[in-house]
Motif scaffolding. Sequence first.
Motif, PDB file in Angstrom:
ATOM      1  N   THR A  31       0.810  -1.248  -0.239  1.00 32.38           N
ATOM      2  CA  THR A  31      -0.241   0.310  -0.425  1.00 32.38           C
ATOM      3  C   THR A  31       0.614   1.155   0.173  1.00 32.38           C
ATOM      4  O   THR A  31       0.462   2.565  -1.007  1.00 32.38           O
ATOM      5  N   TRP A  32       1.992   1.868   0.771  1.00 30.56           N
ATOM      6  CA  TRP A  32       2.876   2.681   0.972  1.00 30.56           C
ATOM      7  C   TRP A  32       3.464   2.870   0.001  1.00 30.56           C
ATOM      8  O   TRP A  32       3.887   4.017  -0.396  1.00 30.56           O
ATOM      9  N   VAL A  33       3.979   1.753  -0.958  1.00 34.99           N
ATOM     10  CA  VAL A  33       4.417   2.059  -2.203  1.00 34.99           C
ATOM     11  C   VAL A  33       3.363   2.188  -3.543  1.00 34.99           C
ATOM     12  O   VAL A  33       3.603   3.730  -4.305  1.00 34.99           O
ATOM     13  N   GLY A  34       2.679   2.151  -3.566  1.00 39.64           N
ATOM     14  CA  GLY A  34       1.053   2.345  -4.135  1.00 39.64           C
ATOM     15  C   GLY A  34       0.517   4.567  -3.770  1.00 39.64           C
ATOM     16  O   GLY A  34       0.613   5.027  -4.726  1.00 39.64           O
ATOM     17  N   VAL A  35       1.008   4.555  -2.828  1.00 40.82           N
ATOM     18  CA  VAL A  35       0.554   5.813  -2.302  1.00 40.82           C
ATOM     19  C   VAL A  35       2.082   6.595  -3.091  1.00 40.82           C
ATOM     20  O   VAL A  35       1.671   7.703  -3.287  1.00 40.82           O
ATOM     21  N   LEU A  36       3.211   5.783  -2.717  1.00 39.02           N
ATOM     22  CA  LEU A  36       3.892   6.782  -2.947  1.00 39.02           C
ATOM     23  C   LEU A  36       4.147   7.415  -5.191  1.00 39.02           C
ATOM     24  O   LEU A  36       4.397   8.139  -5.323  1.00 39.02           O
ATOM     25  N   GLY A  37       3.592   6.146  -5.274  1.00 37.09           N
ATOM     26  CA  GLY A  37       3.447   6.131  -6.640  1.00 37.09           C
ATOM     27  C   GLY A  37       2.463   6.859  -7.318  1.00 37.09           C
ATOM     28  O   GLY A  37       2.612   7.892  -8.243  1.00 37.09           O
ATOM     29  N   ILE A  38       1.127   7.248  -6.641  1.00 35.61           N
ATOM     30  CA  ILE A  38       0.098   8.823  -6.924  1.00 35.61           C
ATOM     31  C   ILE A  38       0.886   9.810  -6.596  1.00 35.61           C
ATOM     32  O   ILE A  38       0.511  10.401  -7.721  1.00 35.61           O
ATOM     33  N   GLY A  39       1.649   9.834  -5.623  1.00 27.69           N
ATOM     34  CA  GLY A  39       2.236  10.849  -5.471  1.00 27.69           C
ATOM     35  C   GLY A  39       3.198  11.761  -6.645  1.00 27.69           C
ATOM     36  O   GLY A  39       3.562  12.538  -7.169  1.00 27.69           O
ATOM     37  N   SER A  40       3.878  10.437  -7.247  1.00 32.05           N
ATOM     38  CA  SER A  40       4.766  10.685  -8.704  1.00 32.05           C
ATOM     39  C   SER A  40       3.615  11.085  -9.686  1.00 32.05           C
ATOM     40  O   SER A  40       3.832  11.705 -11.013  1.00 32.05           O
ATOM     41  N   VAL A  41       2.532  10.605 -10.064  1.00 30.54           N
ATOM     42  CA  VAL A  41       1.640  11.251 -10.754  1.00 30.54           C
ATOM     43  C   VAL A  41       1.386  12.406 -10.542  1.00 30.54           C
ATOM     44  O   VAL A  41       0.981  13.194 -11.439  1.00 30.54           O
ATOM     45  N   ALA A  42       0.286  12.574  -9.251  1.00 26.94           N
ATOM     46  CA  ALA A  42       0.169  14.424  -9.120  1.00 26.94           C
ATOM     47  C   ALA A  42       1.597  15.009  -9.407  1.00 26.94           C
ATOM     48  O   ALA A  42       1.139  16.312  -9.478  1.00 26.94           O
ATOM     49  N   ALA A  43       2.502  14.379  -9.015  1.00 27.82           N
ATOM     50  CA  ALA A  43       4.066  15.638  -9.000  1.00 27.82           C
ATOM     51  C   ALA A  43       3.840  15.774 -11.131  1.00 27.82           C
ATOM     52  O   ALA A  43       4.356  17.190 -11.655  1.00 27.82           O
ATOM     53  N   ALA A  44       3.245  14.618 -11.731  1.00 24.69           N
ATOM     54  CA  ALA A  44       4.023  14.956 -13.390  1.00 24.69           C
ATOM     55  C   ALA A  44       2.681  15.888 -13.335  1.00 24.69           C
ATOM     56  O   ALA A  44       2.786  16.867 -14.373  1.00 24.69           O
ATOM     57  N   VAL A  45       1.327  15.317 -12.885  1.00 18.79           N
ATOM     58  CA  VAL A  45       0.235  16.691 -13.543  1.00 18.79           C
ATOM     59  C   VAL A  45       0.650  17.521 -13.416  1.00 18.79           C
ATOM     60  O   VAL A  45       0.477  18.411 -13.957  1.00 18.79           O
ATOM     61  N   MET A  46       1.060  18.205 -12.525  1.00 19.49           N
ATOM     62  CA  MET A  46       1.115  19.545 -11.132  1.00 19.49           C
ATOM     63  C   MET A  46       2.687  20.060 -12.133  1.00 19.49           C
ATOM     64  O   MET A  46       2.444  21.505 -12.782  1.00 19.49           O
ATOM     65  N   SER A  47       3.580  19.812 -12.851  1.00 17.17           N
ATOM     66  CA  SER A  47       4.765  19.546 -13.100  1.00 17.17           C
ATOM     67  C   SER A  47       4.172  20.589 -14.823  1.00 17.17           C
ATOM     68  O   SER A  47       4.708  20.728 -15.237  1.00 17.17           O
ATOM     69  N   SER A  48       3.396  19.541 -15.140  1.00 16.60           N
ATOM     70  CA  SER A  48       2.450  20.124 -17.210  1.00 16.60           C
ATOM     71  C   SER A  48       1.408  20.699 -16.861  1.00 16.60           C
ATOM     72  O   SER A  48       1.279  22.078 -17.757  1.00 16.60           O
ATOM     73  N   MET A  49       1.032  21.315 -15.795  1.00 18.45           N
ATOM     74  CA  MET A  49      -0.275  21.727 -16.042  1.00 18.45           C
ATOM     75  C   MET A  49       0.125  23.287 -15.711  1.00 18.45           C
ATOM     76  O   MET A  49       0.083  24.050 -16.176  1.00 18.45           O
TER      77      MET A  49
END
Length: 547
Positions: A333-351
Amino acid sequence: MAVDIPGLVSVIVFYICILGIGVWGSRKSRKVEKACTGTKSEISIVGGRNINVLVGIFTMTATWVGGGYIMGTAEAVYSPSQGLIWALGLPAYAVCFFLGGLFFAKPMRSKRYVTMLDPFQEHYGKAFTAIILIPALLSDILWVACILAALGGTMSIILGLSSTISIIISAAVSIIYTFLGGLYSVAYTDIIQLCFIFVSLWLCVPFLVLSPAVNVISQTAPFNQSHGDAWLGRLELEDSGKWVDEILLLALGGLSYQALYQRILSAASSVQAQITCYAAAGTVFIMGIPSVIIGVMAASADWNQTAYGLPSPFERGDAGKILPLALQNLTPTWVGVLGIGSVAAAVMSSMDSALLSSASMFTQNIYRATLRKQASERELQWVIRVSVLLVGIAGTGLAFGDDSVAALWILSGDLIYVAIFPQLVCVLHFQRVNTYGAISGFVVGLLLRGLSGEPILEIPPLLLYPGWREENNVITQYFPYRTVAMFSSLTCIFLVSWMVDLIFNHQLVPQSCDILKVFKDKKETDGEETPDLREDVTRSSFDPNHM
């Protein structure tokens, strides 16, 4: 599905950190305003032209490594109908940056332009510049929608949080810090976001590889198109046209984004701008490798051994969400949370880049050049902020659709590939082109593209190219129809410009027929159009000590 409270708290803390960095970046922007002789609005747009190489590489890479890139790549690799050979983002974006450094960085930076539209305004005037803004603006809005849709799907799967709430919160954070600090806030948040993406995604990889549900890759059937383990994919001869079309769209269409030139024009010199492009070509490729691995692991997994069960994600129509599904079912579970953090970071860096991109072009090339020539710097800064808000709202609204992330990713570059790329090539490298050619090429390119249809928008094709197929009452073109439209536009610009030039310069028709005043009273026309831009460029020149 219950909300994962620890995971939600972790994401909130991450968002607060990003917002804090964005606010700090806005303060740095104000310090630069005091130190530089440039206007405040242009410091927001090009950051005082003193962004160093390392920061430039980070922010350029982060802009392209968005939710569409991360999730779209994993989706392509996982989908049995595509596979690794269709993960086009990695090679296409690397080529995009390389070509950008080789052919576009120097002519743009050496003339000290402020936006991508400045050469159009200088060469063709204000009216055609306003026309070119339309596809650029629509593309940025689609890009925002693509990356927000990627995040919404990820959060809803891993955290059990409503995708609507996820999209709204993420959009709000990006809009706020872009609203406050312009390019400085965007650049410095990009550094943190890119580092987080790199660390978190690579951390997920070992857990995926060692998952009991994942078969050994060498034991899977990478070419078997009838099963979910077809991770390598095949490129059939009849599909080659579509493959070429999409890779050229991503590679060449990427050269038509204002976000690219915002980084090029913020560099201290032309050489630094080129170095930034070449370095980003390597880093953007490396950043896509974890998504490829995640797609391969998902294609090699026995989903019956996971909580997800059978049928597989592809059979349920969830291929577009394969990255969060793999993180949720194949890692702790904690690894999946890190993964969602990476997607969130990617989204904001492009948006944030897409928001500032459209706001910059509208403020500099439409509002300042045409609507309010005498606008104060304070007024221009507020125009940038309001534009950021409006583009953000428009993109957020489109993000609530159910379209494939990879499809939206392709569509976001479609318009600018056909409508802007041939125009940009001509205006930068072929000075003999004129407004008649530019308008003709623009119309021809869009007409051919529109007649080819668009499945995502449910527009049926009226012009069918060789190799088309009808599947489930939807016609798909496998001929490189986008590239045909782009080359037709490019050819039309050359031919019409040459013919019109020949006609008027040899007085085959009276100059009174020159309704666009390209040749009639040319000196007077240049004196009306060019000084507005030249004056702005001169006025925006920064102190050489800050270069």
